[in-house]
Design a protein around this motif. Structure first.
Motif, mmCIF file in Angstrom:
data_model
loop_
_atom_site.group_PDB
_atom_site.id
_atom_site.type_symbol
_atom_site.label_atom_id
_atom_site.label_comp_id
_atom_site.label_asym_id
_atom_site.label_seq_id
_atom_site.Cartn_x
_atom_site.Cartn_y
_atom_site.Cartn_z
ATOM 1 N N ASP A 233 -12.544 -7.061 -19.676
ATOM 2 C CA ASP A 233 -11.889 -7.703 -18.535
ATOM 3 C C ASP A 233 -11.306 -9.062 -18.884
ATOM 4 O OD1 ASP A 233 -14.220 -5.983 -17.878
ATOM 5 O OD2 ASP A 233 -13.519 -6.202 -15.824
ATOM 6 N N TYR B 11 -7.662 -9.233 -19.765
ATOM 7 C CA TYR B 11 -6.716 -9.126 -18.650
ATOM 8 C C TYR B 11 -6.595 -10.458 -17.917
ATOM 9 C CZ TYR B 11 -6.876 -4.180 -19.672
ATOM 10 O OH TYR B 11 -6.773 -2.965 -20.315
ATOM 11 N N ARG B 12 -7.719 -11.190 -17.863
ATOM 12 C CA ARG B 12 -7.649 -12.534 -17.284
ATOM 13 C C ARG B 12 -6.771 -13.430 -18.148
ATOM 14 N NH1 ARG B 12 -10.109 -17.088 -18.512
ATOM 15 N NH2 ARG B 12 -11.775 -16.151 -19.777
ATOM 16 N N ALA C 103 -4.400 -12.481 -20.120
ATOM 17 C CA ALA C 103 -3.017 -12.005 -20.044
ATOM 18 C C ALA C 103 -2.296 -12.539 -18.814
ATOM 19 C CB ALA C 103 -2.984 -10.480 -20.049
ATOM 20 N N ARG C 104 -3.050 -12.894 -17.793
ATOM 21 C CA ARG C 104 -2.454 -13.417 -16.562
ATOM 22 C C ARG C 104 -2.454 -14.944 -16.523
ATOM 23 N NH1 ARG C 104 -5.390 -8.728 -14.792
ATOM 24 N NH2 ARG C 104 -3.979 -7.212 -13.790
ATOM 25 N N ARG D 132 -2.246 -15.983 -23.352
ATOM 26 C CA ARG D 132 -1.588 -14.683 -23.235
ATOM 27 C C ARG D 132 -1.412 -14.053 -24.616
ATOM 28 N NH1 ARG D 132 1.796 -17.804 -20.013
ATOM 29 N NH2 ARG D 132 3.736 -17.256 -21.112
ATOM 30 N N ASP E 163 -6.040 -0.332 -24.062
ATOM 31 C CA ASP E 163 -5.974 -1.711 -23.574
ATOM 32 C C ASP E 163 -4.706 -2.406 -24.039
ATOM 33 O OD1 ASP E 163 -8.514 -2.301 -22.046
ATOM 34 O OD2 ASP E 163 -9.342 -1.471 -23.891
ATOM 35 N N ALA F 191 -1.997 -1.336 -21.673
ATOM 36 C CA ALA F 191 -2.206 -1.913 -20.340
ATOM 37 C C ALA F 191 -1.843 -3.393 -20.322
ATOM 38 C CB ALA F 191 -3.655 -1.719 -19.911
ATOM 39 N N ILE F 192 -2.205 -4.116 -21.378
ATOM 40 C CA ILE F 192 -1.874 -5.539 -21.437
ATOM 41 C C ILE F 192 -0.391 -5.729 -21.723
ATOM 42 C CG2 ILE F 192 -2.285 -7.671 -22.744
ATOM 43 C CD1 ILE F 192 -5.232 -6.736 -22.964
ATOM 44 N N LEU G 62 1.490 -5.848 -18.640
ATOM 45 C CA LEU G 62 1.410 -7.140 -17.956
ATOM 46 C C LEU G 62 2.344 -8.170 -18.591
ATOM 47 C CD1 LEU G 62 -2.470 -7.489 -17.492
ATOM 48 C CD2 LEU G 62 -0.787 -6.761 -15.778
#
Length: 245
Positions: free
Chosen positions: A127, A130-131, A133-134, A141, A159, A162-163, A166
């Motif tokens: 997780d 993803y944090r 990446a944002r 990032r 993953d 998915a990233i 983003l």
């Protein structure tokens, strides 16, 4: 070595012969530099693999760029070393995330993110990526996507894709290059997944990322995806280089 401290590491850096090429560029152009070749720093780091985490953090705080390179090189080598224990791996991971204020250029991120972050998360929830990446911080990032290299090299691309979703429209050159480079590497494992991603995004993704991502495709496919592109945030890179600045 008898005296494994940040101070002795820096003293040895200062005494080392200067390299002709100089150091990797830093985000902080005002930071003192010794002008050492990266190989010199990496070789010294091998002698300091038992440097305690607290001393590594002192190195990160040292106002000399090459000291920070040394800190990340030691962290990377510790994370790769088989005999490094679980607690120390966790400490390296936590140190990296806690001190990202000092990991603020592409060379430093690329030294540590794959093994210190990605390697630690291999068998854990991801997780945090993803944090990152944002995040509004471009180096966080870049860390998020570069850390997935550890998984991708084992054929685990979920993953990464998915990233990449983003970050596919990220405006920063130093993120675009890694997104494209990671897509290219993942495509070596499963070309159909890469083509599916490009079918969705090639028309709008930044041209820098697109050019990196299609580098290993056949010429007709490269031409096809380039023909879909409407431009992007950065100028295309030279076709002869696969380095990820």
């Amino acid at each position: 070595m008898a005296d494994l401290t940040a101070s002795t590491f820096v003293d040895r850096l200062r005494a080392a012969p200067r390299g002709a090429g100089g150091p990797v560029p830093s985000a902080d152009e005002g930071e003192p530099r010794l002008g050492l070749a990266m190989g010199t720093i990496f070789n010294l780091a091998k002698e300091y693999l038992d440097l305690p985490l607290g001393e590594i953090e002192v190195l990160l705080d040292t106002p000399v760029y090459e000291a920070r390179v040394g800190a990340l090189s030691i962290m990377d080598k510790k994370a790769r070393r088989r005999r490094t224990g679980a607690e120390e791996r966790r400490g390296l991971y936590e140190l990296y995330l806690r001190r990202m204020d000092r990991i603020d250029d592409w060379g430093l991120v690329d030294l540590g993110a794959q093994y210190v972050v990605g390697g630690y998360l291999q068998d854990k929830p991801r997780d945090v990526l993803y944090r990152l990446a944002r995040s509004s911080n471009l180096w966080e990032r870049r860390t998020a996507i570069w850390a997935t290299m550890f998984f991708v090299r084992q054929g685990d691309t979920d993953d990464m894709y998915a990233i990449a979703e983003l970050l596919v429209d990220d405006p920063e050159h130093f993120v675009q290059t890694v997104v494209g480079g990671m897509l290219r590497t993942a495509g070596d494992h499963d070309g159909d997944l890469l083509r599916a991603f490009l079918d969705r995004h090639a028309a709008t993704m930044p041209r820098t990322a697109l050019r990196y991502s299609i580098e290993h495709l056949d010429r007709p496919e490269r031409d096809h995806y380039l023909s879909l592109a409407k431009g992007g945030g950065s100028q295309p890179r030279s076709s002869g280089s696969s380095r990820l600045p």
